[in-house]
Design a protein around this motif. Structure first.
Motif, PDB file in Angstrom:
ATOM      1  N   SER A 152      28.273   9.687  -5.277  1.00 52.99           N
ATOM      2  CA  SER A 152      30.166   9.562  -4.195  1.00 52.99           C
ATOM      3  C   SER A 152      31.113   9.512  -4.310  1.00 52.99           C
ATOM      4  N   GLU A 153      31.625  11.005  -4.055  1.00 48.71           N
ATOM      5  CA  GLU A 153      33.316  11.358  -4.849  1.00 48.71           C
ATOM      6  C   GLU A 153      33.925  10.050  -4.041  1.00 48.71           C
ATOM      7  N   GLU A 154      33.656   9.622  -3.067  1.00 50.51           N
ATOM      8  CA  GLU A 154      34.846   9.023  -2.311  1.00 50.51           C
ATOM      9  C   GLU A 154      34.819   8.100  -2.089  1.00 50.51           C
ATOM     10  N   LEU A 155      33.832   7.422  -1.619  1.00 44.00           N
ATOM     11  CA  LEU A 155      33.350   5.779  -1.678  1.00 44.00           C
ATOM     12  C   LEU A 155      33.137   5.597  -2.393  1.00 44.00           C
ATOM     13  N   ARG A 156      34.101   3.737  -3.053  1.00 45.49           N
ATOM     14  CA  ARG A 156      33.997   2.648  -3.213  1.00 45.49           C
ATOM     15  C   ARG A 156      33.518   1.923  -3.002  1.00 45.49           C
ATOM     16  N   GLU A 159      38.004  -0.424  -4.771  1.00 44.25           N
ATOM     17  CA  GLU A 159      38.487   0.929  -4.261  1.00 44.25           C
ATOM     18  C   GLU A 159      39.494   1.272  -5.573  1.00 44.25           C
TER      19      GLU A 159
END
Lengths: 794, 272
Positions: A152-156, A159
């Protein structure tokens, strides 16, 4: 030790000391239902707690709506002012710690995460309240598996992190050129499914405030009472002297009860702030849905061997799905760090490379379970050994014999720097081959079972580094580094003995085995020895019971403390016999000179009741001793075993029956062989669970799919065969009495031995399984895939 | 989990039970052995206002012998059948089925009527009693009626009962000495719910040839062409496997195969 020959040729120790096969003292209360667990405790004004848990795996918390009628009886993160999150760090470079709030704040990171707690006069009423509390959650995309989370590039999950990886490690040993021209190269994807630990007793905590001692008292179902004291004090902002932790009877731990749970912090906070008693008892559904999970490893592994099946090297890429939070005190990296260091197992090889990642996902946290990473490592490596054997056209047992470390190499340092203390590993394979009667089985296998079932045999050999000490844990830099283990030995005025140990016994039988160690040295009857454990107020500090360490470490400490008592008893006895200490011996509970003897009881009476008979310089330090102990070399003892299984596979239903199961193990000096057998049988039962039954699957949106025992299958008595155990006994050169840790071993090899046996049975169909548990569905799918491949379909 | 609050009544006769059911207007639950209802209450999947415990109604624990049938009271336990404490209409088939239900602790309390009312697709009685052509005796505000079992289960965990009705008995015809019975279930673990099951009942004297596939996602399924399945010398077994696999009961090739193989195993037991 007094040894007699039994009819079966195995030596049996007489008496009550080290090596005696005594029934457990504690079984008297357990077998009569008189154990005292957190759930059994009653006290006036006790309130029960139920948690409101997240229905979603990943979501922002917009609001928690509490009906006005419940005000003052429902609490959320906002109420827990000043309470610190659970934070388990690691000193390994690059490790990213997580912060686990006791009640979710801002967002939820797994289904089942506690959001609010409700307090009622009974659990049922607390649950009624929980049903009235609603939550507004804004769903976020879910990272339900390790590969999605990794990519996943974005999702954490967290955060503030740049990715979803707690830790990546790399190991490279040896020169890769040795792999050039390897005659055999096998590559596999191997996986262990996520599972729970399901102790018979779930987690439970009861807490109140002791106004007299100005202390928070926490009775909790834990393996590490002293560590829990530290953890609770840290989270609640108390000094450790203000916290008293007791682990009463605990119905199984297996690693699950090592961790500090958010629920424990919550219940302790209630007691601290309300100054009344509160209790939470985990129910089975909470355990299966919201408690820490384990075992989930994913291997991409390549093994290189010469044409004779001799290992040239191993390359592995491993991911561990460690869930949403780093557990305290073990952290989210202990499992993967261990994988990297132990994957070569008990084998010699000139090249080894391994990369591991501990990946954060929207699932409950991960904690090491009986065997820790070894069960996964053994599964991966032993499946590869069998794959090499098939390529080489050799018996799998023969490939093991060609590659195992040999007795003449001991002590042996392997490719990752592990120091093997002693043992004859090939002999364990030879004994297993004999016990299972391999040549006869191969004949029988040709004819099958006569009912359409396919027969197979599988072996698995492993080593179990146990009781690892300061050097190992200091390198990992987690919140728990064991040092010297302590024990207190205290002679009572009537000549009895109290042993106080900081470890905890929850099935290991230490109330018996520790007494046996003391008996070995002092000769006090074990019925006159009390073993006190589990209470921070009365036992010396210890990091607790984990890592198969208690018999080695606390046993060693008991031994040291008793040796000091013995010296003082000898001084008193010699004086009473009107001679000097060098003229007497302590044996069979008496100080004996050439002319007379003094019983241990008389010595105690002299010191406590008639001190006027003793001059000031005789044993003035008294008959109570706390001693610290650490083995000469503290990197751990190495127990090992070869397991062998014969199975029948029904190709119509994908079911597996275990027809025979043999364990040949070497645990060094066995303090109580009967208890050791019990530990092995229990471990193998759990290993069978991992091999064939236990799994906590999750849907793509992170919903747990096995939330009751209808869907989460554990083996029952009918699924666990009679297990035949053969002992070898190579004492450790590093530890008191040559003891090695054996508590976890039984659970390490069964998935590997059973899967190898299944693959042996499936050879005619050219099918292979490589994922635990080997469910009927997986097995039938493997058969179908092999059939399609042979038909040339995609 | 603990149950939410409920009332509890233990009526002494059928009329009182019906009256309580009627008054509760759909919010009551009848409990016999409680082996399925207990967990449902604890999980709060069932939250009735009233539990009506029917185990004090004496006639429901009795068995009535008729000329060509036996009527088992709804509260006859699996263990009573297993231990042959009640007469058997099937030359040993019923006791052998009962002996394989869950675990002995469950069989001691669990009842035939309770199991059928719960209507779990994977339960033993639903499949085997359907194969036997059993009838359900129901009491309600409109009096008593009989329902054929194959019409009784409407969907998983759903049966054709009105709010005021409950099961009082199960009527099973007497099979002849020439009857043959086959039953096979596949469970992941001894005593667990079945993944697949098949039941076959053949009675040449009564002219019955019936095959049932159970443990489906819903109601038991009647095997359409039993004549093909009973062809001699293994041919019938092959036909049955092919027929059932083609029915795609589970819509998953692996599970479809399990259903076919389970039925084939039951069929083998009656093959001559």
């Amino acid at each position: 030790m007094f040894v007699e020959e039994r009819l079966d040729g195995q030596a049996q120790v007489k008496g009550q000391g080290i090596g005696a096969r005594l029934p457990r003292k504690e079984d008297d209360r357990f077998m009569r239902g008189r154990g005292l667990y957190v759930g059994d405790m009653k006290m006036p004004g006790l309130a029960d707690v139920a948690f409101v848990r997240s229905p979603l795996a990943h979501a922002r918390i917009l609001s928690v709506n509490i009906p006005p009628s419940l005000e003052g009886r429902v609490f959320t993160a906002r109420d827990l002012e000043g309470v610190k999150p659970i934070r388990a760090v690691s000193g390994l470079p690059g490790f990213k710690p997580s912060s686990q709030p006791p009640l979710a704040e801002g967002k939820v990171r797994f289904t089942g995460e506690p959001i609010a707690m409700c307090v009622g006069p009974t659990r049922a009423e607390a649950e009624d309240m929980a049903a009235l509390v609603s939550t507004d959650l804004e769903p976020l995309p879910v990272l339900a598996d390790f590969s999605t989370a990794e990519q996943s590039e974005e999702l954490r999950v967290h955060e503030e992190w740049p990715d979803n990886i707690y830790l990546e490690t790399k190991v490279n040993k040896g020169d890769r050129f040795v792999l050039d021209g390897a005659a055999i190269v096998v590559e596999r994807e191997i996986g262990l499914s996520r599972q729970c630990m399901v102790p018979l007793e779930g987690k439970g905590t009861i807490a109140w405030w002791d106004t007299r001692l100005d202390q928070l008292v926490v009775y909790t179902s834990t393996q590490l009472p002293h560590m829990m004291r530290t953890g609770l004090a840290e989270c609640l902002g108390l000094e450790e002297r203000q916290v008293h932790v007791v682990a009463p009877d605990v119905g199984g731990g297996f690693g699950f009860k090592c961790i500090l749970q958010p629920e424990e912090v919550c219940v302790a906070w209630l007691a601290l702030t309300k100054k009344r008693p509160f209790r939470w008892v985990e129910d089975r559904r909470e355990h299966l849905v919201a408690a820490a999970n384990t075992r989930e490893h994913h291997y991409r592994i390549k093994a290189f061997a010469d044409a004779d099946g001799r290992l040239l090297g191993l390359e592995a890429d491993v991911a561990v799905d460690v869930g949403a939070y780093s557990v305290w005190p073990f952290s989210a990296c202990l499992e993967s760090a261990q994988i990297a260091s132990i994957l070569p197992g008990p084998y010699e090889m000139p090249f080894y490379a391994c990369r591991t990642r501990s990946v954060a996902t929207n699932k409950p946290p991960f904690t090491p379970y009986r065997g820790v990473a070894r069960t996964g490592v053994c599964f991966a490596l032993e499946l590869m050994i069998d794959a090499i054997a098939r390529e080489a056209g050799l018996e799998p047992a023969e490939v093991r014999l060609r590659n195992l470390v040999r007795p003449e190499q001991m002590p042996f340092t392997n490719i990752t720097g592990k120091l093997f203390d002693s043992g004859d590993y090939p002999e364990s394979v030879r004994q297993a081959v004999d016990a299972i009667d391999l040549p006869a089985f191969r004949e029988r296998q040709k004819d099958g079972d006569g009912d359409g079932r396919l027969l197979g045999v599988g072996f698995a050999t492993y080593c179990e580094q146990a009781a690892h000490g300061t050097t190992v844990y200091a390198a990992w830099g987690i919140p728990m580094v064991p040092g010297f283990e302590q024990a207190t030995a205290r002679v009572t005025p009537d000549g009895g003995l109290e042993l106080r140990i900081g470890v905890h016994s929850h099935g290991q039988g230490m109330e018996t085995s520790m007494a046996q160690v003391a008996h070995e040295i002092l000769g006090v009857e074990i019925d006159k020895i009390n073993v006190v454990h589990g209470d921070t107020a009365v036992t010396p500090y210890s990091t607790g019971t984990w890592g198969s360490r208690s018999m080695v470490m606390a046993g060693g400490a008991v031994s040291r403390a008793c040796e000091i008592i013995a010296k003082r008893a000898i001084a008193i006895g010699a004086h009473l016999l009107q001679t000097t200490p060098d003229q007497v011996v302590l044996e069979e509970g008496e100080v004996r000179s050439r002319t007379g003897s003094i019983r241990f009881q008389q010595i105690a009476e002299a010191w406590y009741k008639t001190p006027e008979v003793l001059p000031a310089d005789v044993a003035h330090e008294g008959l109570e001793v706390t001693a610290g102990y650490k083995p000469k070399v503290d990197s751990g003892t190495f127990s090992y075993a070869t397991h062998a299984a014969i199975v029948a596979v029904d190709p119509e239903f994908g079911s597996v029956e275990i027809l025979d199961y043999v364990v040949v193990e070497d645990g060094g000096t066995l303090v109580n062989p009967l208890i050791v057998d019990g530990q092995i049988i229990g471990g193998v039962a759990q290993g069978i669970g991992t091999a064939l039954y236990e799994e906590s699957p999750y849907s793509e949106d992170g919903q747990p799919l096995a939330s009751t025992f209808v869907d989460y299958i554990i083996p029952g008595p009918c699924e666990v065969p009679d297990i035949r155990i053969l002992h070898m006994e190579t004492p450790s050169p590093f530890t008191a009495h040559g003891i090695k840790g054996i508590g976890e071993g039984g659970a390490i090899a069964p998935p590997a031995a059973i899967a190898n046996a299944i693959n042996d049975a499936l050879r005619p169909l050219r099918a292979e399984v490589a994922t635990t548990p080997v469910t009927p569905h997986r097995l039938l799918a493997a058969i179908a895939a092999a059939a399609e491949k042979q038909l040339g379909k995609p | 989990m603990k149950p939410s609050q409920f009332g509890y009544a233990r009526p002494a006769n059928v009329e009182e039970a019906v009256r309580l059911l009627q008054e509760a207007d759909g919010s009551a639950k009848v409990m016999a052995g409680g082996q399925s209802l207990g967990p449902l209450l604890n999980l709060r999947l069932a939250q009735p206002s009233l539990i009506i415990d029917i185990t004090a109604i004496r006639e429901l624990t009795l068995v009535r012998e008729e000329k060509d049938a036996i009527v088992y009271g709804a509260c006859v336990t699996h263990a009573s059948v297993e231990d042959r404490r009640v007469p058997d209409a099937t030359n040993g088939f019923l006791p052998s089925v009962a002996a394989g239900i869950a675990y002995r602790a469950v069989r001691n309390r669990g009842t035939m009527g309770g199991s059928l009312a719960h209507a779990d697709p994977a339960a033993d009685w639903m499949t085997t009693l359907t194969a036997l052509g059993a009838e359900i005796l129901v009491a309600g505000s409109a009096g008593e009626r009989r329902v054929a079992l194959d019409q009784f289960m409407t969907a998983p965990f759903s049966v054709a009962l009105e709010d005021s009705e409950f099961i009082i008995g199960i009527r099973i015809r007497r099979y002849s000495q020439a009857a043959r019975f086959g039953y096979f279930k596949f469970c992941r673990k001894r005593g667990e719910f079945a993944e697949a099951m098949g039941a076959v009942v053949i009675d040449p004297e009564l002219g019955i040839r019936r095959g049932i596939i159970g443990a489906t996602d819903s109601r038991p399924i009647l095997v359409p062409d039993m004549d093909a399945c009973l062809r001699p010398s293994g041919e019938g077994i092959q036909a049955a496997k092919a027929m059932i696999a083609a029915m795609k009961i589970a819509d998953d090739p692996v599970r479809d195969g399990m259903h076919a193989n389970a039925f084939a195993r039951a069929l083998k037991q009656v093959a001559q």
